[in-house]
Design a protein around this motif. Structure first.
Motif, mmCIF file in Angstrom:
data_model
loop_
_atom_site.group_PDB
_atom_site.id
_atom_site.type_symbol
_atom_site.label_atom_id
_atom_site.label_comp_id
_atom_site.label_asym_id
_atom_site.label_seq_id
_atom_site.Cartn_x
_atom_site.Cartn_y
_atom_site.Cartn_z
ATOM 1 N N ALA A 205 0.845 -1.192 0.000
ATOM 2 C CA ALA A 205 0.000 0.000 0.000
ATOM 3 C C ALA A 205 0.879 1.240 0.000
ATOM 4 O O ALA A 205 1.924 1.274 0.669
ATOM 5 C CB ALA A 205 -0.913 0.005 1.223
ATOM 6 N N PRO A 206 0.507 2.298 -0.735
ATOM 7 C CA PRO A 206 1.351 3.485 -0.813
ATOM 8 C C PRO A 206 1.449 4.221 0.514
ATOM 9 O O PRO A 206 0.472 4.333 1.250
ATOM 10 C CB PRO A 206 0.663 4.340 -1.881
ATOM 11 N N VAL A 207 2.644 4.711 0.809
ATOM 12 C CA VAL A 207 2.897 5.570 1.961
ATOM 13 C C VAL A 207 3.358 6.910 1.399
ATOM 14 O O VAL A 207 4.310 6.969 0.611
ATOM 15 C CB VAL A 207 3.952 4.970 2.904
ATOM 16 N N PHE B 187 6.288 10.055 -2.313
ATOM 17 C CA PHE B 187 6.164 8.764 -1.659
ATOM 18 C C PHE B 187 7.293 8.569 -0.646
ATOM 19 O O PHE B 187 8.411 9.058 -0.844
ATOM 20 C CB PHE B 187 6.205 7.637 -2.691
ATOM 21 N N SER B 188 6.988 7.854 0.420
ATOM 22 C CA SER B 188 7.983 7.557 1.450
ATOM 23 C C SER B 188 8.726 6.270 1.105
ATOM 24 O O SER B 188 8.234 5.421 0.366
ATOM 25 C CB SER B 188 7.300 7.402 2.808
ATOM 26 N N GLY B 189 9.932 6.135 1.694
ATOM 27 C CA GLY B 189 10.749 4.970 1.395
ATOM 28 C C GLY B 189 11.467 5.115 0.068
ATOM 29 O O GLY B 189 11.220 6.046 -0.694
ATOM 30 N N GLY C 71 5.813 9.284 6.821
ATOM 31 C CA GLY C 71 4.707 9.395 5.885
ATOM 32 C C GLY C 71 3.493 8.673 6.416
ATOM 33 O O GLY C 71 3.517 8.103 7.516
ATOM 34 N N ARG C 72 2.439 8.697 5.634
ATOM 35 C CA ARG C 72 1.168 8.107 6.045
ATOM 36 C C ARG C 72 0.708 7.097 5.007
ATOM 37 O O ARG C 72 0.676 7.391 3.809
ATOM 38 C CB ARG C 72 0.124 9.216 6.190
ATOM 39 N N GLU C 73 0.349 5.915 5.465
ATOM 40 C CA GLU C 73 -0.177 4.911 4.552
ATOM 41 C C GLU C 73 -1.579 5.306 4.095
ATOM 42 O O GLU C 73 -2.411 5.735 4.907
ATOM 43 C CB GLU C 73 -0.228 3.541 5.227
ATOM 44 N N ILE C 74 -1.824 5.159 2.796
ATOM 45 C CA ILE C 74 -3.135 5.463 2.233
ATOM 46 C C ILE C 74 -3.560 4.320 1.316
ATOM 47 O O ILE C 74 -2.780 3.429 1.017
ATOM 48 C CB ILE C 74 -3.132 6.804 1.457
ATOM 49 N N ARG D 92 -7.631 6.517 -2.159
ATOM 50 C CA ARG D 92 -7.248 7.846 -1.681
ATOM 51 C C ARG D 92 -6.218 8.469 -2.620
ATOM 52 O O ARG D 92 -6.255 9.679 -2.873
ATOM 53 C CB ARG D 92 -6.684 7.742 -0.255
ATOM 54 N N LEU D 93 -5.320 7.666 -3.165
ATOM 55 C CA LEU D 93 -4.328 8.189 -4.101
ATOM 56 C C LEU D 93 -5.024 8.761 -5.334
ATOM 57 O O LEU D 93 -4.666 9.852 -5.813
ATOM 58 C CB LEU D 93 -3.352 7.079 -4.489
#
Length: 300
Positions: A34-36, A61-63, A82-85, A89-90
């Motif tokens: 999942a995107p962060v 994006f994080s990472g 960061g926050r997982e979404i 949501r993206l």
């Protein structure tokens, strides 16, 4: 649910959870599928053909799958803030950026989230998509994006395996990144500008000049000039290096300084002599921290 991940050239082959709630991620990027995301908003400090006058709709994006010792985005690329979404949501973030007047959707460091990114681009968003990558991408992953990404914005960081090993733990970087860039060009063809002079399709290759690495920068320029003719790709020679991350902490003392005027001018002259005519150079004033955004979760 977990999947064995081979989405980037690290080829970790480790179980990667769908979300952080499903377990602690393993592998080089230490991220779930999942995107962060650390920030989403208008960004006005890309090349003029990307930022235009209203800004590029940028999603950070994080990472990361490189963890360069000098990364300006160290806070999110290595510390993983960061926050997982969700993918849904993206998609909503894309719509919000379009409503804010963004010229395009600029996905920064997306390689380790390629599955989620590919899913988020169905149906096609209302703006051109910029895949803003460190260049360390597999051809197989890039082919997931064919027809979904209009503009590729890859780095071509290194030409020497030892430099890539020391600064990014990736001695195969040049071979991987050059194959990736050729695939990007296969997908987009020669670059195209719209009526407002903005990039609507194509590849814009970036190279950041590092302290003490002028000869290596010349090798990067030589490869681009050898493989592309005028009018095929754009090239951006970047002077904005600042000691950041581990480089600023003393891990690589040779990188704990800015690029000198003589170093940049030497590389710049090599660019002018190369025959590459489509692109950009940077002024000395670009090497300031003011251009690093605040990764405060805004827009996420």
């Amino acid at each position: 649910m977990t999947r064995l991940c081979r989405d980037c050239p690290r080829n970790c082959g480790v179980p990667r959870p769908d979300s952080l709630a499903a377990g602690k991620p393993a592998g080089f990027c230490s991220m779930p599928l999942a995107p962060v995301v650390a920030r989403a908003g208008l960004h006005r400090w890309e090349e003029p053909v990307i930022s235009g006058d209203r800004g590029s709709g940028t999603v950070f994006f994080s990472g990361c799958n490189l963890h360069c010792v000098f990364c300006q985005n160290h806070e999110i690329s290595t510390l993983n803030r960061g926050r997982e979404i969700t993918v849904e949501r993206l998609r909503a973030i894309y719509r919000e950026l379009a409503e804010q007047g963004a010229h395009n959707l600029n996905l920064v460091t997306p390689s380790h989230f390629v599955r989620a990114v590919a899913a988020s681009l169905e149906p096609a968003p209302p703006l051109p998509v910029v895949y803003n990558t460190n260049g360390y991408d597999t051809v197989a992953s890039l082919r997931r994006l064919e027809g979904k990404v209009q503009i590729y914005l890859p780095d071509l960081k290194y030409a020497d395996p030892e430099t890539a090993r020391r600064y990014s733990s990736a001695p195969d970087y040049f071979d991987v990144a050059t194959r990736a860039i050729l695939e990007m060009y296969r997908q987009t063809g020669p670059f195209q500008l719209d009526a407002d002079g903005l990039l609507s399709r194509g590849v814009l290759i970036r190279h950041l000049v590092l302290p003490g690495r002028a000869e290596e920068s010349k090798r990067v320029i030589a490869w681009v000039a050898e493989h592309f003719r005028s009018g095929e790709v754009m090239f951006s020679l970047m002077r904005q290096y600042l000691p950041c991350g581990r480089a600023a902490e003393g891990d690589c003392p040779e990188l704990n300084r800015r690029v000198s005027g003589q170093e940049y001018q030497e590389v710049e002259q090599a660019l002018f002599d190369s025959g590459l005519e489509d692109g950009f150079v940077q002024e000395e004033e670009s090497a300031v921290a003011d251009y690093i955004p605040s990764f405060d979760g805004s827009g996420v």
